[in-house]
Design a protein around this motif. Structure first.
Motif, PDB file in Angstrom:
ATOM      1  N   LYS A 569       6.287  -3.313   8.278  1.00  0.00           N
ATOM      2  CA  LYS A 569       5.138  -2.447   8.552  1.00  0.00           C
ATOM      3  C   LYS A 569       4.490  -1.884   7.290  1.00  0.00           C
ATOM      4  O   LYS A 569       3.499  -1.177   7.356  1.00  0.00           O
ATOM      5  N   VAL A 570       5.110  -2.134   6.137  1.00  0.00           N
ATOM      6  CA  VAL A 570       4.620  -1.515   4.905  1.00  0.00           C
ATOM      7  C   VAL A 570       3.713  -2.449   4.118  1.00  0.00           C
ATOM      8  O   VAL A 570       4.054  -3.595   3.851  1.00  0.00           O
ATOM      9  N   LEU A 593       0.923   2.038   5.298  1.00  0.00           N
ATOM     10  CA  LEU A 593       1.321   1.112   6.359  1.00  0.00           C
ATOM     11  C   LEU A 593       0.242   0.062   6.610  1.00  0.00           C
ATOM     12  O   LEU A 593      -0.949   0.297   6.364  1.00  0.00           O
ATOM     13  N   ASN A 597       0.054   0.321  12.625  1.00  0.00           N
ATOM     14  CA  ASN A 597       1.414   0.850  12.744  1.00  0.00           C
ATOM     15  C   ASN A 597       1.400   2.372  12.662  1.00  0.00           C
ATOM     16  O   ASN A 597       0.532   2.966  12.034  1.00  0.00           O
ATOM     17  N   PHE A 599       3.324   6.000  11.679  1.00  0.00           N
ATOM     18  CA  PHE A 599       4.313   6.581  10.782  1.00  0.00           C
ATOM     19  C   PHE A 599       5.090   7.634  11.560  1.00  0.00           C
ATOM     20  O   PHE A 599       4.539   8.644  11.979  1.00  0.00           O
ATOM     21  N   LEU A 603      10.589   5.314  11.617  1.00  0.00           N
ATOM     22  CA  LEU A 603      10.211   4.465  10.485  1.00  0.00           C
ATOM     23  C   LEU A 603      10.824   5.003   9.181  1.00  0.00           C
ATOM     24  O   LEU A 603      11.311   4.235   8.350  1.00  0.00           O
ATOM     25  N   ASN A 626       3.738   9.425   4.347  1.00  0.00           N
ATOM     26  CA  ASN A 626       2.671   8.535   4.763  1.00  0.00           C
ATOM     27  C   ASN A 626       1.495   8.620   3.783  1.00  0.00           C
ATOM     28  O   ASN A 626       1.019   9.712   3.478  1.00  0.00           O
TER      29      ASN A 626
END
Ligand code: WT7
Length: 677
Positions: A569-570, A593, A597, A599, A603, A626
């Motif tokens: 997801k990053v 992200l 997605n 945060f 996660l 985030n």
């Protein structure tokens, strides 16, 4: 800056090898003006089968004309480090002297090993290695807990001229695999597992994971030797004291023992001969490699060679701890780091010293553990990291005062800058104002101490690494390479080689030249900043590259970033150092992200887990935030100095004119997790 000055402890000074600053200055002058004469005299304390064929010291530090950087001490001389740290003492009537008091994780688990016994074990294991076809120049990976067999393994390698590459037992499978692959290791030595406090670490499992990764990359390590440390299979004769650890329910810890490729240490040792002649080696043959973090994220295999490293580790040990026969020395570091290589194994043993080899966690079962061990063995010289001192400060005086610490004389600190408050606690509360404190600044790359007080002569200031050790010429430079004289602050560099300096980065000499010698031609660049005060004292201010020092463990922010971006997801990650009360520094991570997605806390947990598995548990970040956008220059470079300010909730950025889109800043402030503000 604090201005209180502490005189060396009288008791230490009275019998010290160096009793006055005049004596220090005289020796220092010779060591830097006539290094060949200075170190030739020291070399007489060691055994060399042959003397150097050419110059005692030959080197080039200057890349400016396209010349190669190289350092050679005693080239052509022939020696063996294992012979010098073991045989020499056994032959000199010290065979019954205690080499290590091994102190297990549990307070009632301990044993004693003399120089004579260790000598036998090392010869046997050297024969085991030879039987497996390991020979001079081969690379051996060692992934073990703090047990006597670890010392046996490293010295057996040294005896036969194999190069050991020890990987700290807190690293993950990925990190171990990366080091085995880069170092081209043909054998792995490990153990079933270890307890650190109440936590069981299944080393064999982690090692298996690493070998699987190697195999996937088409690199096969054919044999693994496994020490049965926790399991029930260790022969009773090996345990002088019955081990509580042995009674733990971990009989089936090693479930995937593969006959043929996996070998039990006790099996292969059972028939090995106790005689093994040392392999005679050139002074400049490699002794070991040890990986340290690099600012690109890829670790560097720091290579140390035989004679220079040995003499430097031995000499720094002798003078910085003012070692004398009868001392009991304890360094709480792990042998998996350079501190353990130089100041648990090679330095102390070259001096025939008696040391504590401590398996456990210094705060287990309780915060009084260190002092219980100090009382038990009457430890006189103690060496640890500021992070432990700060941890102990939390518990106050009670655990300290429970035990008799009157044997203590010299207290050492290493790994990170020690804050004056922790220094004073060390001096006043732990040392009861009767000990000399030595704050030793050095690096994996330097092999031994470089900036440090000497405990019998140097007046100390809390937080200052004071003056150079013999052979070290520290210089402060500004951004443009101009020398800063007198009071000032700048890059800390060293002007000429000392015997313990690293010789290369394994497999990548250009990176060695680039990292340490290119920005300031003619100097070795430490990567740290330092300031000089009006009295000429040097204070280390910390790294000036993208490194984070977590509890004395150096990590590159790039390595943490690459672990984070592996998460599906990053999109992007930027990691900066965040000051931490106990650990000194820790990682503050900004993650962007991939669109779509969310945060959330789940996660965050996953991302922390990513770093633990990619690098190791000690690297786990403190904060993950985030970051829908990151502050960047117009050319796309992440502006870390801005992120460092956001991490500490400081809005004074200075010049932001080079930033592409400054609107991201408000968003980042708004997204700061409240608990860290
Ligand atoms: C870095 C080297 C040397 C053994 C342990 C770490 C920092 C180390 C000090 C000190 C201030 C220190 C520096 C250095 N550091 N000792 N006494 N005062 N900083 O070895 O992993 O190679 O790390 O640790 O930043 O560059 P390493």
């Amino acid at each position: 800056m604090s201005e209180d000055i502490y005189a060396p402890a009288t008791e230490v000074q009275n019998i010290a090898h160096v009793k006055s600053m005049e004596q220090y200055e005289e020796m220092y002058k010779e060591s830097v003006n006539d290094p060949e004469i200075f170190w030739t005299k020291i070399s007489k304390d060691f055994y060399f089968q042959k003397q150097p064929t050419g110059k005692f010291l030959n080197y080039n530090f200057d890349v400016s004309d396209g010349n190669k950087v190289f350092v050679e001490w005693m080239k052509g001389a022939v020696t063996n480090v294992c012979y010098n740290v073991l045989d020499r003492h056994v032959e000199n009537g010290k065979k019954d002297n205690v080499c290590f008091y091994w102190e297990g994780n549990d307070p009632d688990d301990s044993k004693v090993i003399t120089y004579g016994e260790l000598y036998k074990q090392v010869c046997k294991f050297a024969n085991v290695l030879k039987d497996l076809g390991i020979k001079k120049g081969d690379h051996v990976a060692i992934y073990m807990p703090m047990i006597v067999e670890l010392v046996v393994a490293m010295l057996a390698c040294a005896r036969i001229g194999a190069v050991h590459s020890i990987v700290f037992g807190g690293f993950s499978s990925d990190s171990l695999a990366e080091r085995i692959l880069d170092g081209k290791c043909c054998l792995l030595i490990t153990a079933d597992g270890v307890y650190r406090g109440t936590k069981l670490v299944n080393l064999k499992d982690i090692a298996d994971g690493a070998l699987k990764i190697c195999k996937e990359k088409k690199f096969e390590v054919k044999k693994t030797i496994v020490v049965c440390h926790l399991g029930p299979m260790s022969p009773p004769s090996d345990k002088k004291v019955s081990s509580p650890a042995a009674k733990r329910p971990c009989m089936s810890l090693v479930t995937n023992f593969v006959e043929g490729s996996d070998l039990w240490y006790h099996d292969v040792m059972s028939n090995a001969s106790e005689e093994c002649k040392p392999e005679w080696l050139d002074a400049e043959d490699p002794l070991f490699m040890l990986y340290t973090s690099g600012s690109t994220g890829k670790p560097k295999g720091v290579v140390h060679t035989q004679a220079g490293y040995m003499m430097y580790a031995a000499t720094t040990f002798k003078y910085v701890f003012d070692y004398h026969d009868g001392d009991v020395y304890w360094c709480t570091a792990d042998i998996g780091w350079i501190t353990g290589h130089s100041y648990i194994t090679y330095g102390p043993m070259a001096n025939g010293a008696t040391s504590v080899l401590f398996e456990g966690v210094p705060t287990y079962p309780g915060p009084e553990r260190c002092w219980q061990v100090v009382e038990k063995y009457k430890v006189s010289k103690f060496y640890t990291a500021p992070t432990l001192i700060r941890t102990l400060m939390k518990y106050g005086d009670e655990p300290i005062k429970k035990y008799d610490r009157s044997s203590l004389k010299v207290l050492g600190s290493v790994g990170e800058p020690i804050n004056p408050e922790a220094w004073r606690f060390y001096y006043n509360n732990i040392g009861e104002k009767k000990c000399s404190i030595v704050d030793t600044f050095w690096q994996t790359e330097t092999g031994g101490h470089t900036m440090t007080p000497l405990p019998g002569c140097t007046p100390t200031k809390p937080g200052a690494a004071t003056f150079p050790f013999f052979g070290i010429v520290p210089v402060l430079l500004d951004e443009n390479g101009k020398v800063i004289e007198g009071v000032g602050e700048g890059y800390l560099v060293f002007k000429q080689p000392w015997p313990g300096i690293m010789r290369t980065i394994y497999g990548n000499h250009p990176r060695y030249e680039e990292t340490y010698f290119t920005q300031f031609p003619g100097y070795y660049k430490t990567g740290d900043g330092a300031k000089r005060d009006k009295d000429g004292y040097i204070w280390i201010t910390g790294r000036i590259d993208d490194m984070v020092n977590v509890s004395g463990h150096l990590l590159s922010t790039a390595a943490v970033e690459s672990a984070l971006v592996e998460h599906a997801k990053v999109a992007e990650a930027a990691v900066v150092s965040l000051p931490h009360k106990i650990k000194g520094e820790t990682c503050y991570c900004f993650v962007t992200l991939i669109d779509g997605n969310t945060f959330d806390s789940e996660l965050i947990t996953e991302l922390k887990h990513c770093v633990r598995t990619k690098i190791g548990p000690f690297a786990q970040p403190e904060v993950i935030q985030n970051a829908p956008g990151l502050p960047k220059t117009r050319s796309g470079k992440i502006m870390r100095r801005i992120l460092r300010k956001i991490a500490v909730n400081n809005r004074e950025f200075g010049d932001v004119s080079t930033m592409a889109d400054s609107s991201v800043i408000d968003v980042l402030f708004a997204n700061r997790p409240t608990s860290t503000s």
